[in-house]
Design an enzyme around this catalytic site. Structure first.
Site, PDB file in Angstrom:
ATOM      1  N   HIS A 179      -7.235   0.851  -6.396  1.00 12.66           N
ATOM      2  CA  HIS A 179      -7.351  -0.104  -5.107  1.00 12.66           C
ATOM      3  C   HIS A 179      -8.041  -1.285  -5.851  1.00 12.66           C
ATOM      4  O   HIS A 179      -9.364  -1.353  -5.412  1.00 12.66           O
ATOM      5  CB  HIS A 179      -8.367   0.608  -3.837  1.00 12.66           C
ATOM      6  CG  HIS A 179      -8.329   0.151  -2.829  1.00 12.66           C
ATOM      7  ND1 HIS A 179      -7.506  -1.157  -2.581  1.00 12.66           N
ATOM      8  CD2 HIS A 179      -8.929   0.198  -1.692  1.00 12.66           C
ATOM      9  CE1 HIS A 179      -7.691  -1.551  -1.385  1.00 12.66           C
ATOM     10  NE2 HIS A 179      -8.674  -0.654  -0.905  1.00 12.66           N
ATOM     11  N   CYS A 204     -16.334   1.638   0.772  1.00 11.04           N
ATOM     12  CA  CYS A 204     -15.376   0.749   1.077  1.00 11.04           C
ATOM     13  C   CYS A 204     -14.784   0.884   2.335  1.00 11.04           C
ATOM     14  O   CYS A 204     -14.248  -0.304   2.831  1.00 11.04           O
ATOM     15  CB  CYS A 204     -14.109   1.025   0.050  1.00 11.04           C
ATOM     16  SG  CYS A 204     -13.623   2.853   0.246  1.00 11.04           S
ATOM     17  N   ARG A 224     -14.100  -8.753   1.470  1.00  9.21           N
ATOM     18  CA  ARG A 224     -12.561  -8.512   1.272  1.00  9.21           C
ATOM     19  C   ARG A 224     -11.801  -9.810   1.403  1.00  9.21           C
ATOM     20  O   ARG A 224     -10.914 -10.104   0.966  1.00  9.21           O
ATOM     21  CB  ARG A 224     -12.040  -7.341   1.980  1.00  9.21           C
ATOM     22  CG  ARG A 224     -12.722  -5.932   1.715  1.00  9.21           C
ATOM     23  CD  ARG A 224     -11.933  -5.538   0.084  1.00  9.21           C
ATOM     24  NE  ARG A 224     -10.472  -5.216   0.223  1.00  9.21           N
ATOM     25  CZ  ARG A 224      -9.675  -4.569   0.550  1.00  9.21           C
ATOM     26  NH1 ARG A 224     -10.220  -3.498   1.309  1.00  9.21           N
ATOM     27  NH2 ARG A 224      -8.410  -4.733   0.359  1.00  9.21           N
ATOM     28  N   GLN A 249      -9.982  -3.894  -3.505  1.00  6.70           N
ATOM     29  CA  GLN A 249     -11.430  -3.618  -3.075  1.00  6.70           C
ATOM     30  C   GLN A 249     -12.458  -3.736  -4.209  1.00  6.70           C
ATOM     31  O   GLN A 249     -13.525  -4.079  -3.937  1.00  6.70           O
ATOM     32  CB  GLN A 249     -11.215  -2.044  -2.718  1.00  6.70           C
ATOM     33  CG  GLN A 249     -12.455  -1.204  -2.220  1.00  6.70           C
ATOM     34  CD  GLN A 249     -13.010  -1.906  -0.826  1.00  6.70           C
ATOM     35  OE1 GLN A 249     -11.983  -1.895   0.042  1.00  6.70           O
ATOM     36  NE2 GLN A 249     -14.242  -2.378  -0.853  1.00  6.70           N
ATOM     37  N   ARG A 257       0.854  -1.203  -0.023  1.00  7.50           N
ATOM     38  CA  ARG A 257      -0.127   0.105   0.136  1.00  7.50           C
ATOM     39  C   ARG A 257       0.795   1.131  -0.058  1.00  7.50           C
ATOM     40  O   ARG A 257       1.618   1.370   0.861  1.00  7.50           O
ATOM     41  CB  ARG A 257      -0.819  -0.045   1.087  1.00  7.50           C
ATOM     42  CG  ARG A 257      -1.622   1.341   1.385  1.00  7.50           C
ATOM     43  CD  ARG A 257      -2.667   1.406   2.402  1.00  7.50           C
ATOM     44  NE  ARG A 257      -3.994   0.582   1.967  1.00  7.50           N
ATOM     45  CZ  ARG A 257      -5.082   0.493   2.485  1.00  7.50           C
ATOM     46  NH1 ARG A 257      -5.231   1.173   3.724  1.00  7.50           N
ATOM     47  NH2 ARG A 257      -5.952  -0.243   1.918  1.00  7.50           N
ATOM     48  N   ASP A 265     -17.365   7.091  -1.377  1.00  4.38           N
ATOM     49  CA  ASP A 265     -16.024   7.177  -0.438  1.00  4.38           C
ATOM     50  C   ASP A 265     -15.722   8.388   0.103  1.00  4.38           C
ATOM     51  O   ASP A 265     -16.536   9.329  -0.043  1.00  4.38           O
ATOM     52  CB  ASP A 265     -14.939   6.460  -1.456  1.00  4.38           C
ATOM     53  CG  ASP A 265     -13.823   6.304  -0.785  1.00  4.38           C
ATOM     54  OD1 ASP A 265     -13.716   6.086   0.651  1.00  4.38           O
ATOM     55  OD2 ASP A 265     -12.592   6.220  -1.387  1.00  4.38           O
TER      56      ASP A 265
HETATM   57  N1   CP Z   1     -11.279  -0.503   2.385  1.00  4.33           N
HETATM   58  C1   CP Z   1      -9.991  -0.467   2.836  1.00  4.33           C
HETATM   59  O1   CP Z   1      -9.046  -0.858   1.916  1.00  4.33           O
HETATM   60  O2   CP Z   1      -9.833  -0.333   4.160  1.00  4.33           O
HETATM   61  P1   CP Z   1      -8.343   0.005   5.080  1.00  4.33           P
HETATM   62  O3   CP Z   1      -7.990   1.231   4.491  1.00  4.33           O
HETATM   63  O4   CP Z   1      -8.834  -0.387   6.362  1.00  4.33           O
HETATM   64  O5   CP Z   1      -7.644  -1.481   4.528  1.00  4.33           O
HETATM   65  N1  NVA Z   2     -10.045   6.716  -0.995  1.00  5.11           N
HETATM   66  C1  NVA Z   2      -9.747   6.097   0.268  1.00  5.11           C
HETATM   67  C2  NVA Z   2      -9.856   4.670   0.381  1.00  5.11           C
HETATM   68  C3  NVA Z   2      -9.436   4.233   1.755  1.00  5.11           C
HETATM   69  C4  NVA Z   2      -9.845   2.712   1.610  1.00  5.11           C
HETATM   70  C5  NVA Z   2      -8.073   6.606   0.587  1.00  5.11           C
HETATM   71  O1  NVA Z   2      -7.323   6.547  -0.327  1.00  5.11           O
HETATM   72  O2  NVA Z   2      -7.893   6.944   1.707  1.00  5.11           O
END
Ligand code: CP
Ligand code: NVA
Length: 313
Positions: free
Chosen positions: A136, A272, A300, A139, A109, A232
């Site tokens: 993502h 999400c 997930r 997701q 990530r 989101d």
């Molecule tokens: N939806 C998602 O990716 O959540 P986290 O940021 O908690 O991993």
């Molecule tokens: N759009 C959000 C998604 C988190 C799972 C972010 O990138 O923070």
């Protein structure tokens, strides 16, 4: 044609064909069914180790990947970016070369999407995108799976995303919808349109699958007759400095009860997570009759298992 998925990276869903995406969804269904039939451990990845590099926080991605590896008979290792030598300037390329001598796959990530591309270039083992500023994809697999589970054939549905049209979660959802030949309506203000590269991928895929994308600035118009309403956060990780402006400009795009009442009576609400309650969504929606967010979050785990079981050599 479904090519062998073992050893493949999972950076963008746009790298996958509709048939390959279907295989991931079907594998998810099988693994979820077997899990609920009492088969907690399906040891197809016995002895395999997944390194998980996090440059940003995570609850769902971290825990679902770790549990997924356990349930597949393998092991996952959490590596914070700043605790690795990466945090002191060791290059991504050198880190990838070394890690891929030890482990069987790397999930990461990151902030800039290119860091994942770089990681994948120098890693001999599959690299899985656990979220970047652009995409993502893990997701999106859970999202499409959840939509199919709750609503059936996605190509027959009106799926509406309300909020930040440049969002990483939306970008991957768009590619997922393109792969299944669905229709998505995006309702966001000017200046918040999807990234041109994602539009390009969408158009390339949709020329084969017949998928459609529309932008409707008026959220009330957009959600009319919707089967699925998705949102989101307005301030994604890394955008904290833009918080005030983003909240002000996105305010008219809040998913609240009044907006949900314009969708079909049996419409579902998706997010999400994590949610910023009171900003992009109100409590009465996320906790209300429309919400499928907890099932979506659970999925997930099942989709992660499918991705790992298919990709990790
Ligand atoms: N939806 C998602 O990716 O959540 P986290 O940021 O908690 O991993
Ligand atoms: N759009 C959000 C998604 C988190 C799972 C972010 O990138 O923070």
């Amino acid at each position: 044609m479904v090519k062998m998925l073992k050893g493949r990276d999972f950076i963008s869903l746009a790298d996958y064909t509709p048939e390959e995406f279907k295989l991931i969804l079907e594998t998810t269904k099988e693994l979820k069914l077997r899990y609920y039939s009492g088969e907690r451990i399906i040891p197809v990845l016995q002895g395999r180790v997944l390194a998980m590099i996090f440059e940003k926080p995570s609850t769902r991605t971290r825990v679902s990947f770790e549990v997924a590896m356990e349930q597949l008979g393998g092991h996952a290792m959490y590596l914070g970016w700043r605790e690795l030598q990466l945090g002191r300037g060791e290059t991504i390329a050198d880190t990838a070369r070394v890690l891929s001598r030890y482990v069987d796959g790397i999930m990461a990530r990151v902030y800039e999407h290119n860091k994942l591309v770089e990681l994948a270039k120098y890693s001999d083992k599959p690299v899985i995108n656990g979220l970047s500023d652009l995409l993502h994809p893990c997701q999106a697999v859970a999202d499409i799976y959840t939509i199919m589970e709750k609503k059936g054939e996605p190509s027959k549905l009106k799926i509406v995303f309300v909020g930040d049209g440049h969002d990483n979660v939306l970008h991957s959802l768009m590619i997922g919808i393109a792969l299944v030949g669905g229709k998505i309506v995006i309702s966001s203000p000017k200046g918040y349109d999807p990234d041109p590269i994602v539009m390009k991928w969408f158009n390339e895929i949709s020329s084969k699958t017949g998928a459609e994308v529309d932008i409707e600035r008026d959220p009330r118009e957009a959600v009319k007759g919707a089967d699925v309403v998705y949102t989101d956060v307005w301030v994604s990780m890394g955008q904290e400095k833009e918080r005030e402006r983003r909240i002000r400009e996105l305010k008219p795009y809040q998913v609240n009860k009044e907006l949900m009442n314009l969708a079909k009576p049996d419409a579902i609400f998706m997010h999400c997570l994590p949610a910023h309650r009171g900003e992009e969504v109100t409590d009465d929606v996320i906790d209300g009759k429309w919400s499928v967010v907890w099932d979506q979050a659970e999925n997930r785990l099942h989709t992660q298992k499918a991705i790992l079981a298919l990709l990790i050599p």
